[in-house]
Design a protein around this motif. Structure first.
Motif, PDB file in Angstrom:
ATOM      1  N   TYR A  67      -2.079   6.823   2.261  1.00 30.23           N
ATOM      2  CA  TYR A  67      -1.622   5.503   2.693  1.00 30.23           C
ATOM      3  C   TYR A  67      -2.502   4.988   3.833  1.00 30.23           C
ATOM      4  O   TYR A  67      -2.963   3.847   3.808  1.00 30.23           O
ATOM      5  CB  TYR A  67      -0.151   5.559   3.131  1.00 30.23           C
ATOM      6  CG  TYR A  67       0.240   4.399   3.999  1.00 30.23           C
ATOM      7  CD1 TYR A  67       0.423   3.130   3.456  1.00 30.23           C
ATOM      8  CD2 TYR A  67       0.378   4.556   5.376  1.00 30.23           C
ATOM      9  CE1 TYR A  67       0.749   2.050   4.263  1.00 30.23           C
ATOM     10  CE2 TYR A  67       0.712   3.482   6.179  1.00 30.23           C
ATOM     11  CZ  TYR A  67       0.894   2.237   5.620  1.00 30.23           C
ATOM     12  OH  TYR A  67       1.209   1.168   6.428  1.00 30.23           O
ATOM     13  N   THR A  76       0.773   4.103  -2.949  1.00 28.21           N
ATOM     14  CA  THR A  76       0.451   5.510  -2.696  1.00 28.21           C
ATOM     15  C   THR A  76       1.648   6.410  -2.985  1.00 28.21           C
ATOM     16  O   THR A  76       1.475   7.514  -3.505  1.00 28.21           O
ATOM     17  CB  THR A  76      -0.083   5.723  -1.270  1.00 28.21           C
ATOM     18  OG1 THR A  76       0.849   5.227  -0.316  1.00 28.21           O
ATOM     19  CG2 THR A  76      -1.425   5.018  -1.087  1.00 28.21           C
ATOM     20  N   ASP A  77       2.853   5.940  -2.702  1.00 29.07           N
ATOM     21  CA  ASP A  77       4.033   6.738  -3.041  1.00 29.07           C
ATOM     22  C   ASP A  77       4.169   6.896  -4.551  1.00 29.07           C
ATOM     23  O   ASP A  77       4.484   7.986  -5.044  1.00 29.07           O
ATOM     24  CB  ASP A  77       5.303   6.118  -2.460  1.00 29.07           C
ATOM     25  CG  ASP A  77       5.489   6.414  -0.985  1.00 29.07           C
ATOM     26  OD1 ASP A  77       4.784   7.299  -0.433  1.00 29.07           O
ATOM     27  OD2 ASP A  77       6.358   5.762  -0.367  1.00 29.07           O
ATOM     28  N   SER A  99      -4.997   1.782   3.569  1.00 27.49           N
ATOM     29  CA  SER A  99      -4.719   0.682   4.493  1.00 27.49           C
ATOM     30  C   SER A  99      -6.022   0.144   5.066  1.00 27.49           C
ATOM     31  O   SER A  99      -6.299  -1.057   5.000  1.00 27.49           O
ATOM     32  CB  SER A  99      -3.798   1.164   5.617  1.00 27.49           C
ATOM     33  OG  SER A  99      -3.660   0.158   6.596  1.00 27.49           O
ATOM     34  N   ARG A 107       0.459  12.363   1.460  1.00 27.27           N
ATOM     35  CA  ARG A 107       0.926  11.016   1.112  1.00 27.27           C
ATOM     36  C   ARG A 107       0.594  10.045   2.247  1.00 27.27           C
ATOM     37  O   ARG A 107       0.123   8.940   2.009  1.00 27.27           O
ATOM     38  CB  ARG A 107       2.438  10.992   0.893  1.00 27.27           C
ATOM     39  CG  ARG A 107       2.914  11.461  -0.442  1.00 27.27           C
ATOM     40  CD  ARG A 107       4.454  11.456  -0.477  1.00 27.27           C
ATOM     41  NE  ARG A 107       4.959  11.957  -1.730  1.00 27.27           N
ATOM     42  CZ  ARG A 107       5.419  11.194  -2.718  1.00 27.27           C
ATOM     43  NH1 ARG A 107       5.446   9.891  -2.586  1.00 27.27           N
ATOM     44  NH2 ARG A 107       5.854  11.738  -3.826  1.00 27.27           N
ATOM     45  N   GLU A 108       0.869  10.476   3.457  1.00 32.14           N
ATOM     46  CA  GLU A 108       0.613   9.632   4.617  1.00 32.14           C
ATOM     47  C   GLU A 108      -0.878   9.382   4.789  1.00 32.14           C
ATOM     48  O   GLU A 108      -1.297   8.254   5.081  1.00 32.14           O
ATOM     49  CB  GLU A 108       1.203  10.268   5.878  1.00 32.14           C
ATOM     50  CG  GLU A 108       1.134   9.398   7.094  1.00 32.14           C
ATOM     51  CD  GLU A 108       1.994   8.135   7.013  1.00 32.14           C
ATOM     52  OE1 GLU A 108       1.768   7.225   7.825  1.00 32.14           O
ATOM     53  OE2 GLU A 108       2.886   8.034   6.136  1.00 32.14           O
ATOM     54  N   ILE A 138       0.844  -1.203   0.000  1.00 32.92           N
ATOM     55  CA  ILE A 138       0.000   0.000   0.000  1.00 32.92           C
ATOM     56  C   ILE A 138       0.878   1.251   0.000  1.00 32.92           C
ATOM     57  O   ILE A 138       0.597   2.220  -0.710  1.00 32.92           O
ATOM     58  CB  ILE A 138      -0.969   0.010   1.204  1.00 32.92           C
ATOM     59  CG1 ILE A 138      -1.847  -1.242   1.218  1.00 32.92           C
ATOM     60  CG2 ILE A 138      -1.816   1.282   1.223  1.00 32.92           C
ATOM     61  CD1 ILE A 138      -2.678  -1.467  -0.002  1.00 32.92           C
ATOM     62  N   ARG A 139       1.949   1.229   0.770  1.00 33.71           N
ATOM     63  CA  ARG A 139       2.879   2.376   0.795  1.00 33.71           C
ATOM     64  C   ARG A 139       3.495   2.577  -0.583  1.00 33.71           C
ATOM     65  O   ARG A 139       3.578   3.709  -1.081  1.00 33.71           O
ATOM     66  CB  ARG A 139       3.962   2.139   1.843  1.00 33.71           C
ATOM     67  CG  ARG A 139       5.056   3.192   1.863  1.00 33.71           C
ATOM     68  CD  ARG A 139       4.655   4.480   2.492  1.00 33.71           C
ATOM     69  NE  ARG A 139       4.411   4.259   3.909  1.00 33.71           N
ATOM     70  CZ  ARG A 139       3.837   5.156   4.691  1.00 33.71           C
ATOM     71  NH1 ARG A 139       3.457   6.316   4.198  1.00 33.71           N
ATOM     72  NH2 ARG A 139       3.625   4.909   5.944  1.00 33.71           N
TER      73      ARG A 139
END
Length: 162
Positions: free
Chosen positions: A47, A15-16, A51, A43-44, A11-12
């Motif tokens: 993510y 999204t990154d 999630s 961004r966070e 997932i990271r």
């Protein structure tokens, strides 16, 4: 779905890559302009949202409460072009990461419905947005296919019904 997308690492990565493409690709310029100079927090948040949305830890909900996507996007002018750039950028990220089409396509259809619900600009000749579950998202496939074709990210997604 969370584990199928690779858990936290997958997932990271997704999204990154989404935000990297937004910064790199001129075709996503209107979308990029909506974001501030520093996209670390957003961004966070994406993510954390994905999630939980994909069945993993409810990181976003634990920090911020219910996502309320439409309400959270009201401060931003989200029109059809921005929606289209968002979904095309997300589709491009999934295709570049070679996410299994059997996973990517159903998620993309649902994400398109969510992205459409975030539209908040009245545009001539454009129907107002519908809540994501107001209709079967499958009816949105022709429009989604047109968006992906317009942005040149349609070749990866081959099993959509005709």
């Amino acid at each position: 779905m969370y584990q199928s997308f690779g858990g936290a690492t997958g997932i990271r990565t997704l999204t990154d890559r989404f935000y990297d493409l937004m910064e790199l690709e001129p075709k996503y310029q209107a979308l990029r302009q909506m974001h501030g100079e520093d996209m670390t927090l957003i961004r966070e948040k994406l993510y954390e949202f994905f999630s939980g949305w994909l069945g993993g830890p409810q990181l976003f909900v634990e920090k911020y409460g219910h996502p309320q996507l439409r309400a959270r996007h009201m401060p931003f002018a989200v029109n059809v072009q921005v929606r289209n750039e968002w979904i095309a950028c997300f589709a491009q990220a999934m295709s570049e990461l070679d996410i299994d089409k059997a996973l990517a396509e159903p998620v993309l259809i649902q994400v398109f419905a969510m992205a459409d619900w975030c539209r908040n600009q009245n545009e001539d000749g454009v129907e107002p947005p519908m809540p994501p579950m107001a209709v079967d998202p499958v009816i949105r496939i022709p429009e989604l296919k047109n968006v992906l074709k317009q942005y040149g990210v349609d070749s990866y997604f081959s099993i959509f019904p005709a």
